[in-house]
Structure formats: C-alpha cells, structure tokens
Design a protein around this motif. Structure first.
Motif, PDB file in Angstrom:
ATOM      1  N   LYS A 229       0.811  -1.218   0.000  1.00  0.00           N
ATOM      2  CA  LYS A 229       0.000   0.000   0.000  1.00  0.00           C
ATOM      3  C   LYS A 229       0.850   1.276   0.000  1.00  0.00           C
ATOM      4  O   LYS A 229       0.468   2.281  -0.568  1.00  0.00           O
ATOM      5  CB  LYS A 229      -0.908   0.016   1.239  1.00  0.00           C
ATOM      6  CG  LYS A 229      -2.120  -0.890   1.119  1.00  0.00           C
ATOM      7  CD  LYS A 229      -3.138  -0.320   0.164  1.00  0.00           C
ATOM      8  CE  LYS A 229      -4.430  -1.123   0.158  1.00  0.00           C
ATOM      9  NZ  LYS A 229      -5.426  -0.563  -0.774  1.00  0.00           N
TER      10      LYS A 229
ATOM     11  N   LYS B 104       3.579   6.959   4.053  1.00  0.00           N
ATOM     12  CA  LYS B 104       2.136   7.107   4.058  1.00  0.00           C
ATOM     13  C   LYS B 104       1.537   6.287   2.924  1.00  0.00           C
ATOM     14  O   LYS B 104       2.071   6.243   1.827  1.00  0.00           O
ATOM     15  CB  LYS B 104       1.762   8.580   3.883  1.00  0.00           C
ATOM     16  CG  LYS B 104       0.277   8.864   3.991  1.00  0.00           C
ATOM     17  CD  LYS B 104       0.016  10.349   3.850  1.00  0.00           C
ATOM     18  CE  LYS B 104      -1.471  10.645   3.936  1.00  0.00           C
ATOM     19  NZ  LYS B 104      -1.746  12.101   3.792  1.00  0.00           N
ATOM     20  N   GLU B 105       0.434   5.619   3.219  1.00  0.00           N
ATOM     21  CA  GLU B 105      -0.202   4.808   2.193  1.00  0.00           C
ATOM     22  C   GLU B 105      -0.685   5.664   1.024  1.00  0.00           C
ATOM     23  O   GLU B 105      -1.175   6.775   1.213  1.00  0.00           O
ATOM     24  CB  GLU B 105      -1.375   4.024   2.790  1.00  0.00           C
ATOM     25  CG  GLU B 105      -0.930   2.924   3.745  1.00  0.00           C
ATOM     26  CD  GLU B 105      -2.091   2.018   4.115  1.00  0.00           C
ATOM     27  OE1 GLU B 105      -3.221   2.310   3.672  1.00  0.00           O
ATOM     28  OE2 GLU B 105      -1.869   1.055   4.844  1.00  0.00           O
ATOM     29  N   MET B 106      -0.527   5.126  -0.169  1.00  0.00           N
ATOM     30  CA  MET B 106      -0.963   5.831  -1.353  1.00  0.00           C
ATOM     31  C   MET B 106      -2.487   5.741  -1.476  1.00  0.00           C
ATOM     32  O   MET B 106      -3.128   4.882  -0.892  1.00  0.00           O
ATOM     33  CB  MET B 106      -0.323   5.205  -2.607  1.00  0.00           C
ATOM     34  CG  MET B 106       1.197   5.276  -2.629  1.00  0.00           C
ATOM     35  SD  MET B 106       1.819   6.957  -2.775  1.00  0.00           S
ATOM     36  CE  MET B 106       2.459   7.226  -1.119  1.00  0.00           C
ATOM     37  N   GLN B 107      -3.076   6.628  -2.268  1.00  0.00           N
ATOM     38  CA  GLN B 107      -4.503   6.574  -2.515  1.00  0.00           C
ATOM     39  C   GLN B 107      -4.849   5.289  -3.263  1.00  0.00           C
ATOM     40  O   GLN B 107      -4.063   4.770  -4.050  1.00  0.00           O
ATOM     41  CB  GLN B 107      -4.938   7.785  -3.330  1.00  0.00           C
ATOM     42  CG  GLN B 107      -4.807   9.109  -2.584  1.00  0.00           C
ATOM     43  CD  GLN B 107      -5.304  10.277  -3.428  1.00  0.00           C
ATOM     44  OE1 GLN B 107      -5.662  10.110  -4.592  1.00  0.00           O
ATOM     45  NE2 GLN B 107      -5.338  11.443  -2.827  1.00  0.00           N
ATOM     46  N   ASP B 108      -6.050   4.792  -3.004  1.00  0.00           N
ATOM     47  CA  ASP B 108      -6.462   3.530  -3.611  1.00  0.00           C
ATOM     48  C   ASP B 108      -6.417   3.592  -5.133  1.00  0.00           C
ATOM     49  O   ASP B 108      -6.050   2.617  -5.788  1.00  0.00           O
ATOM     50  CB  ASP B 108      -7.876   3.169  -3.144  1.00  0.00           C
ATOM     51  CG  ASP B 108      -7.900   2.693  -1.704  1.00  0.00           C
ATOM     52  OD1 ASP B 108      -6.833   2.326  -1.191  1.00  0.00           O
ATOM     53  OD2 ASP B 108      -8.985   2.694  -1.086  1.00  0.00           O
ATOM     54  N   SER B 109      -6.775   4.740  -5.703  1.00  0.00           N
ATOM     55  CA  SER B 109      -6.791   4.856  -7.162  1.00  0.00           C
ATOM     56  C   SER B 109      -5.394   4.682  -7.749  1.00  0.00           C
ATOM     57  O   SER B 109      -5.203   4.009  -8.767  1.00  0.00           O
ATOM     58  CB  SER B 109      -7.363   6.211  -7.584  1.00  0.00           C
ATOM     59  OG  SER B 109      -6.601   7.275  -7.024  1.00  0.00           O
TER      60      SER B 109
ATOM     61  N   HIS C 234      -2.899   3.084  -6.300  1.00  0.00           N
ATOM     62  CA  HIS C 234      -2.503   1.706  -6.037  1.00  0.00           C
ATOM     63  C   HIS C 234      -3.122   0.765  -7.062  1.00  0.00           C
ATOM     64  O   HIS C 234      -2.459  -0.145  -7.585  1.00  0.00           O
ATOM     65  CB  HIS C 234      -2.940   1.333  -4.613  1.00  0.00           C
ATOM     66  CG  HIS C 234      -2.344   0.057  -4.119  1.00  0.00           C
ATOM     67  ND1 HIS C 234      -3.109  -1.070  -3.874  1.00  0.00           N
ATOM     68  CD2 HIS C 234      -1.071  -0.287  -3.826  1.00  0.00           C
ATOM     69  CE1 HIS C 234      -2.324  -2.038  -3.460  1.00  0.00           C
ATOM     70  NE2 HIS C 234      -1.096  -1.600  -3.411  1.00  0.00           N
TER      71      HIS C 234
END
Length: 218
Positions: free
Chosen positions: A75, A193-198, A200
């Motif tokens: 993520k 920090k986790e990337m945005q779902d889009s 990913h």
C-alpha cells in the motif's frame, strides 16, 4: 555410518528450526528460477501486497528489454528485487563487483555490481510506468538484492545496506495482522504514508498487464 549421517541431518534440521523458526527458505542449493519463486512466495508472506515475478520491461535507452526478477507492491511503497542465487565465499571488489570462490561452479567467478544493476532496473521500470501514465512519488521505488542461497558466505561483511544476505533473509519475520516488522521496515524502506487507492489500483493494473517471461503473478 548411515545412522550417523541420518542423525547428523536430523540434528542440523532441528538446529535450523530452533534458530530460524522453520521459515520458508531454501535449505539446499536450487536453480535460479526456483530461487526467485521461493523469494517471491516468502516476500508475500512477510510484506503482504502483491508480488510480480519475471517482468520483461522495454528499455528505451538500449532498445532492448530489461528482465526484472521481482517487483513487490504494498500500500505504501514498491521495491524492485534482484535475486542472486550466489554460493561460496563472496567478497566485494573496489568497483562494486563481487567475486565468488568455491561456489556451484567450483571456479572463481566475477559478478557485475548487483546493487548498481538493481538501481538501473528500478530506473527502467519507473520510466516504463511513467510512459504508461503513472506519476510516481519521488523515491517510491526502492531496490534490493536478496541472496537466498544457504551456501553463501560473505567475506569482511562489508556489503551495502541494499543487499540482504542469507543470514539476514532467514531472520525476517512477518508482523501480526499483516504489518511489516521493524527489520523488514528497515530493509524495504517502510513507514511511508499509504498511497490513494486509485493510484494503487492503477499501478497494480499496469504491472499485471506488463510484458513478462510468463503470466505468473504471486
């Protein structure tokens, strides 16, 4: 005599299980192909996310294709992994290349700088993804060299931090609930920090449709 040999093997396996917890690591020398898949399977258990094996990415600078052993995508980050199934006594030369003695070939071998090679491979992959419309955050891709061969012996212990030697590899443990453990965080530059779902989803889609040696995704 055979009884002594069998007892010795049992004691060795118990010793490994006690110190290394019976991890899914190579116990004997194997082919480079099998070593890559063994590392890929274990990375998935350690880090979660997706593991892509055997990408064959076009390299615009050379007009050829660049083979990539493993790409690990979680993520928050991604890593290009080069698997070096090296055995014997290995040292690093002044130019970054490695010298192996007493390995599988029983000859002295010189290996081009694996860290520089992994760095270049990561750069080629980044360029390919950008050409396909992915805007990567700065420093999103890290690169590592993993040595899964139990017959690897390092000399002088001066390997750079990008190299995960066999002794380090077998000591990695997954964190409960899928979190990456402290040592793995250090090894794979965790904590971002986790990337945005889009983003990913886009990244995984492009990697899943990229040229490969074969259609294998772990």
């Amino acid at each position: 005599m055979w009884l002594e040999i069998i007892c010795g093997i049992i004691i060795y396996q118990l010793f490994r299980r006690f110190f290394y917890g019976g991890n899914d690591v190579l116990d004997v020398e194997t082919s480079d192909f099998n070593a890559i898949f063994s590392v890929a399977n274990r990375l998935e258990k350690l880090c979660g996310g997706k593991v892509y094996v055997g990408l064959n990415i076009p390299d615009a600078d050379t007009g050829s294709r660049k083979g990539i052993d493993i790409v690990l995508v979680t993520k928050g980050e991604a890593a290009v992994i080069s698997v070096k199934n090296v055995s014997g006594f290995v040292s690093i030369n002044d130019d970054g290349s490695w010298t192996s003695e007493g390995g599988r070939s029983h000859r002295k071998e010189r290996i081009p700088d694996p860290v520089a090679e992994a760095k270049n491979t990561a750069s080629v992959l980044e360029s390919y993804l950008e050409q396909r419309g992915v805007t990567l955050p700065e420093g999103y891709f890290s690169y590592k060299v993993i040595i899964p061969n139990p017959n690897f012996r390092e000399i002088y212990r001066n390997f750079p931090p990008e190299v995960i030697t066999y002794d380090q590899w077998v000591q990695l443990e997954p964190e409960p609930k899928g979190m990456i453990s402290g040592w793995v965080k250090g090894a794979f530059r965790g904590g971002k920090k986790e990337m945005q779902d889009s983003f990913h989803q886009q990244l995984n889609f492009i990697l899943s449709t990229a040229p490969m040696w074969d259609r294998f995704v772990i």
